[in-house]
Motif scaffolding. Structure first.
Motif, PDB file in Angstrom:
ATOM      1  N   ILE A  88       0.858  -1.321   0.019  1.00 53.63           N
ATOM      2  CA  ILE A  88       0.082  -0.140  -0.125  1.00 53.63           C
ATOM      3  C   ILE A  88       0.848   1.260   0.073  1.00 53.63           C
ATOM      4  O   ILE A  88       0.458   2.222  -0.660  1.00 53.63           O
ATOM      5  CB  ILE A  88      -0.806   0.027   1.281  1.00 53.63           C
ATOM      6  CG1 ILE A  88      -2.200  -1.299   1.235  1.00 53.63           C
ATOM      7  CG2 ILE A  88      -1.611   1.440   1.432  1.00 53.63           C
ATOM      8  CD1 ILE A  88      -2.768  -1.389   2.023  1.00 53.63           C
ATOM      9  N   ASN A  89       1.898   1.340   0.636  1.00 51.91           N
ATOM     10  CA  ASN A  89       2.738   2.430   0.731  1.00 51.91           C
ATOM     11  C   ASN A  89       3.372   2.763  -0.551  1.00 51.91           C
ATOM     12  O   ASN A  89       3.627   3.732  -1.141  1.00 51.91           O
ATOM     13  CB  ASN A  89       3.777   2.256   1.897  1.00 51.91           C
ATOM     14  CG  ASN A  89       3.438   2.145   3.177  1.00 51.91           C
ATOM     15  OD1 ASN A  89       2.638   2.858   3.413  1.00 51.91           O
ATOM     16  ND2 ASN A  89       4.035   1.525   4.257  1.00 51.91           N
ATOM     17  N   GLU A  90       3.709   1.447  -1.293  1.00 53.84           N
ATOM     18  CA  GLU A  90       4.464   1.701  -2.417  1.00 53.84           C
ATOM     19  C   GLU A  90       3.385   2.235  -3.570  1.00 53.84           C
ATOM     20  O   GLU A  90       3.906   3.223  -4.399  1.00 53.84           O
ATOM     21  CB  GLU A  90       4.968   0.362  -3.086  1.00 53.84           C
ATOM     22  CG  GLU A  90       6.199  -0.198  -2.425  1.00 53.84           C
ATOM     23  CD  GLU A  90       6.542  -1.472  -2.602  1.00 53.84           C
ATOM     24  OE1 GLU A  90       7.947  -1.394  -2.702  1.00 53.84           O
ATOM     25  OE2 GLU A  90       5.637  -2.146  -2.857  1.00 53.84           O
ATOM     26  N   ILE A  91       2.105   1.807  -3.505  1.00 52.83           N
ATOM     27  CA  ILE A  91       1.235   2.195  -4.446  1.00 52.83           C
ATOM     28  C   ILE A  91       1.107   4.014  -4.184  1.00 52.83           C
ATOM     29  O   ILE A  91       0.852   4.735  -5.013  1.00 52.83           O
ATOM     30  CB  ILE A  91      -0.180   1.691  -4.111  1.00 52.83           C
ATOM     31  CG1 ILE A  91       0.002  -0.095  -4.534  1.00 52.83           C
ATOM     32  CG2 ILE A  91      -1.131   2.231  -4.973  1.00 52.83           C
ATOM     33  CD1 ILE A  91       0.113   0.114  -5.984  1.00 52.83           C
ATOM     34  N   ALA A  92       0.837   4.212  -2.817  1.00 53.24           N
ATOM     35  CA  ALA A  92       0.818   5.469  -2.482  1.00 53.24           C
ATOM     36  C   ALA A  92       1.845   6.413  -2.997  1.00 53.24           C
ATOM     37  O   ALA A  92       1.774   7.682  -3.702  1.00 53.24           O
ATOM     38  CB  ALA A  92       0.661   5.690  -0.936  1.00 53.24           C
ATOM     39  N   LYS A  93       3.107   5.951  -2.946  1.00 54.79           N
ATOM     40  CA  LYS A  93       4.148   6.753  -3.588  1.00 54.79           C
ATOM     41  C   LYS A  93       4.149   6.839  -5.135  1.00 54.79           C
ATOM     42  O   LYS A  93       4.226   8.038  -5.549  1.00 54.79           O
ATOM     43  CB  LYS A  93       5.518   6.052  -3.134  1.00 54.79           C
ATOM     44  CG  LYS A  93       5.881   6.320  -1.725  1.00 54.79           C
ATOM     45  CD  LYS A  93       7.177   5.460  -1.369  1.00 54.79           C
ATOM     46  CE  LYS A  93       7.448   5.611  -0.035  1.00 54.79           C
ATOM     47  NZ  LYS A  93       8.823   4.762   0.192  1.00 54.79           N
ATOM     48  N   ILE A  94       3.879   5.722  -5.790  1.00 52.60           N
ATOM     49  CA  ILE A  94       3.678   5.797  -7.204  1.00 52.60           C
ATOM     50  C   ILE A  94       2.560   6.838  -7.367  1.00 52.60           C
ATOM     51  O   ILE A  94       2.749   7.208  -8.545  1.00 52.60           O
ATOM     52  CB  ILE A  94       3.262   4.339  -7.757  1.00 52.60           C
ATOM     53  CG1 ILE A  94       4.599   3.602  -7.765  1.00 52.60           C
ATOM     54  CG2 ILE A  94       2.950   4.333  -9.179  1.00 52.60           C
ATOM     55  CD1 ILE A  94       4.397   2.061  -7.708  1.00 52.60           C
TER      56      ILE A  94
ATOM     57  N   LYS B  62       1.630   9.127  -5.795  1.00 54.27           N
ATOM     58  CA  LYS B  62       1.546  10.413  -5.336  1.00 54.27           C
ATOM     59  C   LYS B  62       0.359  11.027  -4.450  1.00 54.27           C
ATOM     60  O   LYS B  62      -0.163  11.970  -4.520  1.00 54.27           O
ATOM     61  CB  LYS B  62       1.982  11.539  -6.225  1.00 54.27           C
ATOM     62  CG  LYS B  62       3.176  11.333  -7.047  1.00 54.27           C
ATOM     63  CD  LYS B  62       3.709  12.354  -7.762  1.00 54.27           C
ATOM     64  CE  LYS B  62       4.981  12.214  -8.374  1.00 54.27           C
ATOM     65  NZ  LYS B  62       5.459  11.019  -9.119  1.00 54.27           N
ATOM     66  N   VAL B  63      -0.102  10.042  -3.682  1.00 55.83           N
ATOM     67  CA  VAL B  63      -1.457  10.114  -2.633  1.00 55.83           C
ATOM     68  C   VAL B  63      -1.047   9.817  -1.470  1.00 55.83           C
ATOM     69  O   VAL B  63       0.091   9.073  -1.182  1.00 55.83           O
ATOM     70  CB  VAL B  63      -2.503   9.660  -3.434  1.00 55.83           C
ATOM     71  CG1 VAL B  63      -2.842   9.876  -4.819  1.00 55.83           C
ATOM     72  CG2 VAL B  63      -2.573   7.791  -3.386  1.00 55.83           C
ATOM     73  N   ASP B  64      -1.872   9.967  -0.337  1.00 58.80           N
ATOM     74  CA  ASP B  64      -1.712   9.398   0.789  1.00 58.80           C
ATOM     75  C   ASP B  64      -2.539   8.013   0.859  1.00 58.80           C
ATOM     76  O   ASP B  64      -2.938   7.534   0.108  1.00 58.80           O
ATOM     77  CB  ASP B  64      -2.101  10.233   2.109  1.00 58.80           C
ATOM     78  CG  ASP B  64      -3.637  10.517   1.819  1.00 58.80           C
ATOM     79  OD1 ASP B  64      -4.651   9.709   1.338  1.00 58.80           O
ATOM     80  OD2 ASP B  64      -4.154  11.503   2.324  1.00 58.80           O
TER      81      ASP B  64
ATOM     82  N   THR C   7      -6.010   7.419   0.823  1.00 60.69           N
ATOM     83  CA  THR C   7      -6.567   7.440  -0.756  1.00 60.69           C
ATOM     84  C   THR C   7      -6.360   5.968  -1.091  1.00 60.69           C
ATOM     85  O   THR C   7      -7.344   5.536  -1.744  1.00 60.69           O
ATOM     86  CB  THR C   7      -5.673   8.534  -1.571  1.00 60.69           C
ATOM     87  OG1 THR C   7      -6.060   9.841  -0.941  1.00 60.69           O
ATOM     88  CG2 THR C   7      -6.406   8.363  -2.731  1.00 60.69           C
ATOM     89  N   VAL C   8      -5.254   5.357  -1.037  1.00 66.84           N
ATOM     90  CA  VAL C   8      -4.816   4.025  -1.501  1.00 66.84           C
ATOM     91  C   VAL C   8      -5.867   3.094  -0.789  1.00 66.84           C
ATOM     92  O   VAL C   8      -6.773   2.236  -1.480  1.00 66.84           O
ATOM     93  CB  VAL C   8      -3.574   3.454  -1.479  1.00 66.84           C
ATOM     94  CG1 VAL C   8      -3.443   2.287  -1.836  1.00 66.84           C
ATOM     95  CG2 VAL C   8      -2.477   4.450  -2.137  1.00 66.84           C
ATOM     96  N   LEU C   9      -5.929   3.195   0.647  1.00 68.62           N
ATOM     97  CA  LEU C   9      -7.178   2.490   1.376  1.00 68.62           C
ATOM     98  C   LEU C   9      -8.660   2.324   0.547  1.00 68.62           C
ATOM     99  O   LEU C   9      -9.330   1.404   0.721  1.00 68.62           O
ATOM    100  CB  LEU C   9      -7.162   2.589   2.761  1.00 68.62           C
ATOM    101  CG  LEU C   9      -5.636   2.106   3.309  1.00 68.62           C
ATOM    102  CD1 LEU C   9      -5.849   2.621   4.755  1.00 68.62           C
ATOM    103  CD2 LEU C   9      -5.475   0.618   3.180  1.00 68.62           C
ATOM    104  N   ASP C  10      -9.102   3.637   0.467  1.00 69.38           N
ATOM    105  CA  ASP C  10     -10.318   4.065  -0.205  1.00 69.38           C
ATOM    106  C   ASP C  10     -10.446   3.407  -1.461  1.00 69.38           C
ATOM    107  O   ASP C  10     -11.345   2.757  -1.773  1.00 69.38           O
ATOM    108  CB  ASP C  10     -10.582   5.547  -0.245  1.00 69.38           C
ATOM    109  CG  ASP C  10     -10.761   6.237   1.110  1.00 69.38           C
ATOM    110  OD1 ASP C  10     -10.921   5.496   2.041  1.00 69.38           O
ATOM    111  OD2 ASP C  10     -10.450   7.453   1.194  1.00 69.38           O
ATOM    112  N   LEU C  11      -9.301   3.517  -2.295  1.00 70.70           N
ATOM    113  CA  LEU C  11      -9.459   2.734  -3.761  1.00 70.70           C
ATOM    114  C   LEU C  11      -9.458   1.404  -3.601  1.00 70.70           C
ATOM    115  O   LEU C  11     -10.281   0.590  -4.356  1.00 70.70           O
ATOM    116  CB  LEU C  11      -8.112   3.010  -4.378  1.00 70.70           C
ATOM    117  CG  LEU C  11      -7.895   4.504  -5.073  1.00 70.70           C
ATOM    118  CD1 LEU C  11      -6.506   4.780  -5.430  1.00 70.70           C
ATOM    119  CD2 LEU C  11      -8.867   4.913  -5.920  1.00 70.70           C
TER     120      LEU C  11
END
Length: 89
Positions: A17-23, A25-27, A30-34
């Protein structure tokens, strides 16, 4: 890993999840919501959420509109990209 100038070919097969957020460029929220809305699909059957690079590419290709039922099936060869020089005349 630095995701600032990464190419599709350099993406790891499995991402956190952290890597997806970096790619993206969101917090992380936001990734957890997606993930919660199934716009980005996680790998089933493992303890911690992990996302395949293919799932991320599906999401990016859908312009954020991706739902599991709307995904186009692509073959492994299509995901890998064109292969040049294997066909002989």
């Amino acid at each position: 890993m630095d995701y600032k100038n990464i190419t599709v070919e350099e993406l790891p097969v499995v991402l956190t999840i952290n890597e997806i957020a970096k790619i993206l460029k969101v917090d992380i929220k936001t990734v957890l919501d997606l993930i919660e809305t199934q716009k980005i699909e996680t790998i089933k059957g493992i303890e911690k959420p992990r996302i395949t690079a293919l799932s991320l590419l599906h999401f990016l290709g859908s312009n954020g509109e991706c739902q599991p039922s709307q995904r186009q099936e692509i073959t492994e060869a299509e995901a890998a990209g064109p292969i040049i020089g294997l066909i002989k005349d």
